[in-house]
Design an enzyme around this catalytic site. Sequence first.
Site, PDB file in Angstrom:
ATOM      1  N   ILE A 123       7.041   2.904  -7.912  1.00 51.91           N
ATOM      2  CA  ILE A 123       6.461   1.599  -7.614  1.00 51.91           C
ATOM      3  C   ILE A 123       5.394   1.773  -6.535  1.00 51.91           C
ATOM      4  O   ILE A 123       5.432   2.719  -5.761  1.00 51.91           O
ATOM      5  CB  ILE A 123       7.518   0.571  -7.133  1.00 51.91           C
ATOM      6  CG1 ILE A 123       8.311   1.109  -5.952  1.00 51.91           C
ATOM      7  CG2 ILE A 123       8.410   0.137  -8.265  1.00 51.91           C
ATOM      8  CD1 ILE A 123       9.180   0.058  -5.285  1.00 51.91           C
ATOM      9  N   ASN A 173      -0.664   3.252  -3.049  1.00 52.25           N
ATOM     10  CA  ASN A 173      -1.184   4.601  -3.319  1.00 52.25           C
ATOM     11  C   ASN A 173      -0.643   5.659  -2.369  1.00 52.25           C
ATOM     12  O   ASN A 173      -1.333   6.618  -2.047  1.00 52.25           O
ATOM     13  CB  ASN A 173      -2.723   4.601  -3.284  1.00 52.25           C
ATOM     14  CG  ASN A 173      -3.289   3.550  -4.219  1.00 52.25           C
ATOM     15  OD1 ASN A 173      -2.779   3.388  -5.330  1.00 52.25           O
ATOM     16  ND2 ASN A 173      -4.285   2.806  -3.767  1.00 52.25           N
ATOM     17  N   ARG A 174       0.567   5.471  -1.923  1.00 55.68           N
ATOM     18  CA  ARG A 174       1.242   6.449  -1.039  1.00 55.68           C
ATOM     19  C   ARG A 174       0.558   6.607   0.318  1.00 55.68           C
ATOM     20  O   ARG A 174       0.799   7.573   1.038  1.00 55.68           O
ATOM     21  CB  ARG A 174       1.378   7.825  -1.719  1.00 55.68           C
ATOM     22  CG  ARG A 174       2.223   7.796  -3.002  1.00 55.68           C
ATOM     23  CD  ARG A 174       3.591   7.214  -2.695  1.00 55.68           C
ATOM     24  NE  ARG A 174       4.538   7.283  -3.811  1.00 55.68           N
ATOM     25  CZ  ARG A 174       4.921   6.217  -4.535  1.00 55.68           C
ATOM     26  NH1 ARG A 174       4.408   5.026  -4.310  1.00 55.68           N
ATOM     27  NH2 ARG A 174       5.835   6.359  -5.473  1.00 55.68           N
ATOM     28  N   LEU A 175      -0.315   5.677   0.675  1.00 56.44           N
ATOM     29  CA  LEU A 175      -0.972   5.743   1.992  1.00 56.44           C
ATOM     30  C   LEU A 175      -0.181   4.873   2.967  1.00 56.44           C
ATOM     31  O   LEU A 175      -0.662   3.858   3.477  1.00 56.44           O
ATOM     32  CB  LEU A 175      -2.435   5.295   1.880  1.00 56.44           C
ATOM     33  CG  LEU A 175      -3.281   6.167   0.942  1.00 56.44           C
ATOM     34  CD1 LEU A 175      -4.713   5.646   0.849  1.00 56.44           C
ATOM     35  CD2 LEU A 175      -3.298   7.614   1.439  1.00 56.44           C
TER      36      LEU A 175
END
Length: 216
Positions: free
Chosen positions: A13, A194-196
């Site tokens: 997710i 976005n995994r940031l």
Amino acid sequence: MADLTTEFARLRIDYAGQDLDERTVLSDPFAQFRTWLDQALASNLKEPNAMALATATREGIPSCRMVLLKGFDPRGFVFFTNYNSSKGLELHQNPQAAVTFYWAELERQVRIAGPVERVSPQESDDYFALRPPLARIGAAASPQSRVIPGRAWLEQSVESLQVLHPNGDIPRPADWGGYRLQPLSFEFWQGRPNRLHDRILYTRVASAWQLDRLSP
Ligand SMILES: Cc1cc2nc3c(=O)[nH]c(=O)nc-3n(C[C@H](O)[C@H](O)[C@H](O)COP(=O)(O)O)c2cc1C
């Protein structure tokens, strides 16, 4: 393995809820923790006070299990357990620990680490007295982390104590009580797209808290 990889990929997710900014977080990590805990409590999560507790032997062999946070103040984070359990023996050998809270619905994680000490016998007595009678009996009946002959043995142990203490007013066992983790670091993690992700680390430096942003 391949099946699971596909299955897990389907679970991916993108965290998009909130952010965490070093310019707006509270300068006191205890206050920041309180804010997030209050939001977790208000979100009706199941056991928002559950935390993974990591300890290690003298040789550094780690182990991890869930415990419940029962209170915190500037002195530290308190949980209760059996002093002769595996975690109790590890904390005796190596009085350092780390805890992690994970509030999935809020896309948040908090990691806290530092030395651990026992709370005072009075504090343990006070908390033990607040437990429901069956929880008091259960704590006294269980030689936590020991091998036992079977479930029947445990139930028999409970029954014997119930006969001795029909009102459940059993005194606190000497080997049961609280520990207090005194934080030297807190890390607040907020999931972002976005995994940031946002990661804010508080480190104890002398009597102040240094704040840093970590790369996700
Ligand atoms: C959600 C949750 C909360 C728990 N809370 C506690 C707790 O507060 N104290 C405790 O001794 N064990 C608690 N347990 C059980 C521990 O995870 C563990 O099984 C037990 O303490 C023995 O661990 P040890 O053998 O590593 O000492 C909890 C388990 C779960 C799943």
